[in-house]
Design an enzyme around this catalytic site. Structure first.
Site, PDB file in Angstrom:
ATOM      1  N   GLY A  48      46.552  39.442  29.868  1.00  0.00           N
ATOM      2  CA  GLY A  48      46.877  40.693  30.538  1.00  0.00           C
ATOM      3  C   GLY A  48      48.377  40.811  30.662  1.00  0.00           C
ATOM      4  O   GLY A  48      49.096  39.823  30.456  1.00  0.00           O
ATOM      5  N   GLN A  53      55.963  44.071  34.838  1.00  0.00           N
ATOM      6  CA  GLN A  53      56.422  42.804  34.249  1.00  0.00           C
ATOM      7  C   GLN A  53      57.415  43.025  33.111  1.00  0.00           C
ATOM      8  O   GLN A  53      58.033  42.071  32.644  1.00  0.00           O
ATOM      9  CB  GLN A  53      55.229  41.973  33.750  1.00  0.00           C
ATOM     10  CG  GLN A  53      54.349  41.485  34.889  1.00  0.00           C
ATOM     11  CD  GLN A  53      53.221  40.625  34.390  1.00  0.00           C
ATOM     12  OE1 GLN A  53      52.187  41.134  33.955  1.00  0.00           O
ATOM     13  NE2 GLN A  53      53.413  39.308  34.414  1.00  0.00           N
ATOM     14  N   CYS A 101      50.853  33.133  35.244  1.00  0.00           N
ATOM     15  CA  CYS A 101      51.493  34.453  35.260  1.00  0.00           C
ATOM     16  C   CYS A 101      52.699  34.414  34.331  1.00  0.00           C
ATOM     17  O   CYS A 101      53.508  33.481  34.412  1.00  0.00           O
ATOM     18  CB  CYS A 101      51.924  34.803  36.686  1.00  0.00           C
ATOM     19  SG  CYS A 101      52.710  36.432  36.796  1.00  0.00           S
ATOM     20  N   LEU A 102      52.781  35.414  33.468  1.00  0.00           N
ATOM     21  CA  LEU A 102      53.898  35.458  32.507  1.00  0.00           C
ATOM     22  C   LEU A 102      55.241  35.568  33.235  1.00  0.00           C
ATOM     23  O   LEU A 102      56.271  35.196  32.685  1.00  0.00           O
ATOM     24  CB  LEU A 102      53.727  36.642  31.545  1.00  0.00           C
ATOM     25  CG  LEU A 102      52.448  36.608  30.687  1.00  0.00           C
ATOM     26  CD1 LEU A 102      52.344  37.876  29.849  1.00  0.00           C
ATOM     27  CD2 LEU A 102      52.404  35.366  29.805  1.00  0.00           C
ATOM     28  N   HIS A 143      44.279  40.442  39.088  1.00  0.00           N
ATOM     29  CA  HIS A 143      45.644  39.892  38.928  1.00  0.00           C
ATOM     30  C   HIS A 143      46.612  41.011  38.519  1.00  0.00           C
ATOM     31  O   HIS A 143      47.699  41.143  39.085  1.00  0.00           O
ATOM     32  CB  HIS A 143      45.607  38.777  37.870  1.00  0.00           C
ATOM     33  CG  HIS A 143      46.921  38.143  37.561  1.00  0.00           C
ATOM     34  ND1 HIS A 143      47.205  36.811  37.801  1.00  0.00           N
ATOM     35  CD2 HIS A 143      48.057  38.645  36.999  1.00  0.00           C
ATOM     36  CE1 HIS A 143      48.449  36.536  37.431  1.00  0.00           C
ATOM     37  NE2 HIS A 143      48.991  37.636  36.920  1.00  0.00           N
ATOM     38  N   GLU A 144      46.171  41.830  37.557  1.00  0.00           N
ATOM     39  CA  GLU A 144      47.068  42.885  37.039  1.00  0.00           C
ATOM     40  C   GLU A 144      47.234  44.017  38.068  1.00  0.00           C
ATOM     41  O   GLU A 144      48.338  44.549  38.226  1.00  0.00           O
ATOM     42  CB  GLU A 144      46.538  43.436  35.715  1.00  0.00           C
ATOM     43  CG  GLU A 144      46.372  42.403  34.599  1.00  0.00           C
ATOM     44  CD  GLU A 144      47.606  41.566  34.334  1.00  0.00           C
ATOM     45  OE1 GLU A 144      48.731  42.038  34.605  1.00  0.00           O
ATOM     46  OE2 GLU A 144      47.454  40.421  33.876  1.00  0.00           O
ATOM     47  N   HIS A 147      49.839  43.236  40.424  1.00  0.00           N
ATOM     48  CA  HIS A 147      51.209  43.479  39.926  1.00  0.00           C
ATOM     49  C   HIS A 147      51.651  44.923  40.208  1.00  0.00           C
ATOM     50  O   HIS A 147      52.824  45.170  40.480  1.00  0.00           O
ATOM     51  CB  HIS A 147      51.309  43.210  38.423  1.00  0.00           C
ATOM     52  CG  HIS A 147      51.532  41.761  38.068  1.00  0.00           C
ATOM     53  ND1 HIS A 147      52.560  41.010  38.593  1.00  0.00           N
ATOM     54  CD2 HIS A 147      50.869  40.939  37.224  1.00  0.00           C
ATOM     55  CE1 HIS A 147      52.525  39.779  38.085  1.00  0.00           C
ATOM     56  NE2 HIS A 147      51.498  39.708  37.265  1.00  0.00           N
TER      57      HIS A 147
HETATM   58  O1  K1U Z   1      49.782  39.194  34.234  1.00  0.00           O
HETATM   59  C1  K1U Z   1      50.134  38.132  33.726  1.00  0.00           C
HETATM   60  O2  K1U Z   1      51.078  37.487  34.182  1.00  0.00           O
HETATM   61  C2  K1U Z   1      49.375  37.590  32.556  1.00  0.00           C
HETATM   62  C3  K1U Z   1      48.438  36.444  32.937  1.00  0.00           C
HETATM   63  C4  K1U Z   1      47.124  37.039  33.409  1.00  0.00           C
HETATM   64  C5  K1U Z   1      46.062  36.129  33.946  1.00  0.00           C
HETATM   65  C6  K1U Z   1      45.933  34.797  33.584  1.00  0.00           C
HETATM   66  C7  K1U Z   1      44.912  34.019  34.097  1.00  0.00           C
HETATM   67  C8  K1U Z   1      44.010  34.567  34.952  1.00  0.00           C
HETATM   68  C9  K1U Z   1      44.144  35.889  35.329  1.00  0.00           C
HETATM   69  C10 K1U Z   1      45.169  36.668  34.820  1.00  0.00           C
HETATM   70  C11 K1U Z   1      48.277  35.581  31.705  1.00  0.00           C
HETATM   71  O3  K1U Z   1      47.685  35.952  30.756  1.00  0.00           O
HETATM   72  S1  K1U Z   1      49.044  34.050  31.725  1.00  0.00           S
HETATM   73  C12 K1U Z   1      48.363  33.238  30.291  1.00  0.00           C
HETATM   74  C13 K1U Z   1      47.079  32.584  30.633  1.00  0.00           C
HETATM   75  O4  K1U Z   1      46.888  32.136  31.761  1.00  0.00           O
HETATM   76  C14 K1U Z   1      45.977  32.458  29.681  1.00  0.00           C
HETATM   77  C15 K1U Z   1      46.195  32.662  28.330  1.00  0.00           C
HETATM   78  C16 K1U Z   1      45.124  32.525  27.436  1.00  0.00           C
HETATM   79  C17 K1U Z   1      43.895  32.170  27.900  1.00  0.00           C
HETATM   80  C18 K1U Z   1      43.675  31.965  29.262  1.00  0.00           C
HETATM   81  C19 K1U Z   1      44.716  32.091  30.152  1.00  0.00           C
HETATM   82 ZN    ZN Z   2      51.013  37.917  36.334  1.00  0.00          ZN
END
Ligand code: K1U
Ligand code: ZN
Length: 180
Positions: A48, A53, A101-102, A143-144, A147
């Site tokens: 996401g 962001q 979280c990115l 989560h999104e 944000h």
């Molecule tokens: O919004 C963001 O910072 C993106 C975030 C979203 C998210 C991750 C995990 C749970 C809920 C929401 C990410 O994508 S971070 C990358 C990550 O955690 C991930 C990547 C690939 C597969 C699984 C997790």
């Molecule tokens: Zn995030």
């Protein structure tokens, strides 16, 4: 197709603002921005990404789900733009699971989220959508949406003891897979 945008990190005020509703979805600039947000999330390997962001305080986010090590049963969801979203109702039941979280690189936390949510939003073609999400996709949605309201996952954890570094998270995951 889209342009890769810079990702804002924790400490930048844009991540703490309430983002504004989108009123001009048919605008070419908004449609190009959605393409850029999708490209940026894919390049960062996110499931996401939300407009704040990338320093745009607008109520837009992308969900892009696929099976992964932590959620092997996660459904495939092509990058989908979610505009002006709201949660209509949710299950009382909450579940804790790991999130990253990115905008907070190198840290993971155990975050309680509603397991099932009923939501309403606009698709990028302007059509209103109402649907239900559960488990991993419900988690990404919450989560999104946070944000867009200036909230990051660190604000949702029960204890700092439920925070780990990426290196320790990787060890935890491989230990739990070994025990399956
Ligand atoms: O919004 C963001 O910072 C993106 C975030 C979203 C998210 C991750 C995990 C749970 C809920 C929401 C990410 O994508 S971070 C990358 C990550 O955690 C991930 C990547 C690939 C597969 C699984 C997790
Ligand atoms: Zn995030």
């Amino acid at each position: 197709m889209g342009k890769i945008l810079e990702i804002a990190e924790l400490g930048h005020p844009v991540l703490r603002e309430r983002a504004s509703e989108v009123e001009n979805l048919e605008d070419e600039g908004v449609q190009n921005f959605i393409d850029n947000l999708i490209a940026t999330g894919a390049e960062a390997n996110g499931v996401g990404i939300a407009a704040p962001q990338v320093y745009e305080s607008k109520r837009i986010f992308i969900i892009s789900s696929r099976p992964n090590v932590r959620y092997p049963k996660a459904p495939e969801m092509e990058p989908t733009a979610i505009i002006n979203p709201s949660i209509l109702s949710f299950s009382e039941e909450k579940e804790k699971d790991w999130e990253g979280c990115l905008s907070i690189p190198g840290i993971r936390g155990l975050v309680p989220r509603h397991r099932t949510i009923k939501v309403k939003y606009l698709a990028r073609d302007g059509k209103e959508v109402e649907r239900e999400f559960s488990d991993f996709i419900a988690r990404i949605f919450q989560h999104e949406l946070d944000h867009l309201n200036g909230i990051v996952f660190l604000d949702r954890i029960d204890s700092n003891k439920e925070l780990v570094t990426e290196k320790e998270y990787q060890k935890l995951i491989s230990r739990s897979l070994d025990n399956e």
